[in-house]
Scaffold this active site. Sequence first.
Site, PDB file in Angstrom:
ATOM      1  N   ASP A 101       0.847  -1.199   0.000  1.00  0.00           N
ATOM      2  CA  ASP A 101       0.000   0.000   0.000  1.00  0.00           C
ATOM      3  C   ASP A 101       0.878   1.243   0.000  1.00  0.00           C
ATOM      4  OD1 ASP A 101      -2.144  -1.716   0.253  1.00  0.00           O
ATOM      5  OD2 ASP A 101      -2.202  -1.539   2.445  1.00  0.00           O
TER       6      ASP A 101
HETATM    7  N1  URA Z   1      -1.033  -5.996   3.852  1.00  0.00           N
HETATM    8  C1  URA Z   1      -1.563  -4.760   3.913  1.00  0.00           C
HETATM    9  O1  URA Z   1      -2.593  -4.542   4.530  1.00  0.00           O
HETATM   10  N2  URA Z   1      -0.896  -3.774   3.281  1.00  0.00           N
HETATM   11  C2  URA Z   1       0.263  -3.944   2.627  1.00  0.00           C
HETATM   12  O2  URA Z   1       0.824  -2.993   2.099  1.00  0.00           O
HETATM   13  C3  URA Z   1       0.784  -5.250   2.575  1.00  0.00           C
HETATM   14  C4  URA Z   1       0.120  -6.263   3.198  1.00  0.00           C
END
Ligand code: URA
Length: 229
Positions: A101
Site C-alpha cells: 500500500d
Molecule cells: N497488507 C496490507 O494490509 N498492506 C500492505 O501494504 C501489505 C500487506
Amino acid sequence: MRLDKFICKSTELTRTEAKKLLKKGEVTVNGDVITNPATQVHENNDIRVDGRQLTARKSRYIMLHKPANTICSNVDELYPSVLHYLDVDKAFDMHIAGRLDADTTGLVIVTDDGRWSHNIISPKKDCAKTYRVWSRDVIQPDTIEKFAQGVQLQGEKGLTRPATLNIVSDKEALLTITEGKYHQVKRMFAAVGNKVMGLHREQIGSLLLEQLPEGDWRYLTEEEVNSFK
Ligand code: URA
C-alpha cells in the site's frame, strides 16, 4: 512472452514503436512476417527487425526499500511510482512482485521476469512475507492462535491461510503470511478488532531488507534469484 514485449526488451523501442514496426510488416519470427503484437515467442526464436536479429536483454531482479507515499504501480497516481527510484534503462517495463500500500514501507522486488515473479506472488507457491506491524491497541495473546487458525476477512470466501504472529511488545508484532490478498495485514488486524497504524515489510522468502536505506535498491545475487525458483 509477447512479441511486442520481446522487441522492447531487446531494443530501445517503446511498446508503441514496436507495434508500429509490426504493423508495417518489418518483423519476422523464424522467417515468417508477423504483425500480431500478442504473438507468443521464445527467446530461442529467430526474431528479426528489418533483417537484424534481436537478442533479448537478460532479465533483471531488483530489491528496493519502498518509502511511504509511493505506490507499487507502473503509473503515477496520487503518489509517484516506486519505479522512479530505479535509475536503470526502461525501469517502467518492469513490474513489482507483491505490491505494498502507499503508506506501507519496506521490501519490494522488481523484475521483468513474469514467470519468476509468479513464484513470489502465487499463494500456491507458499512464499512467506514478513511484516512488522504497529497497532492501535495492545495485541492480545490469543491473536497468535486466531491467525494460526485463519480469520474471516470481509468479502472473502474462506479463512486466511495459517499465519505466524510473533508479538514483539504491546503494540508491535511480526506477522508472516503466505498470501497477498488486498490490504491483507490491515484486514487481518481489523478481523480481531485491532487496527494497523504502521506497516513495514522486512522479508520475502529468505530475502531480508536488512540495512538497505529507504529509497535505495540493488540487484539480487544469483543465489537470491535462485532461492525463489
Ligand atoms: N497488507 C496490507 O494490509 N498492506 C500492505 O501494504 C501489505 C500487506
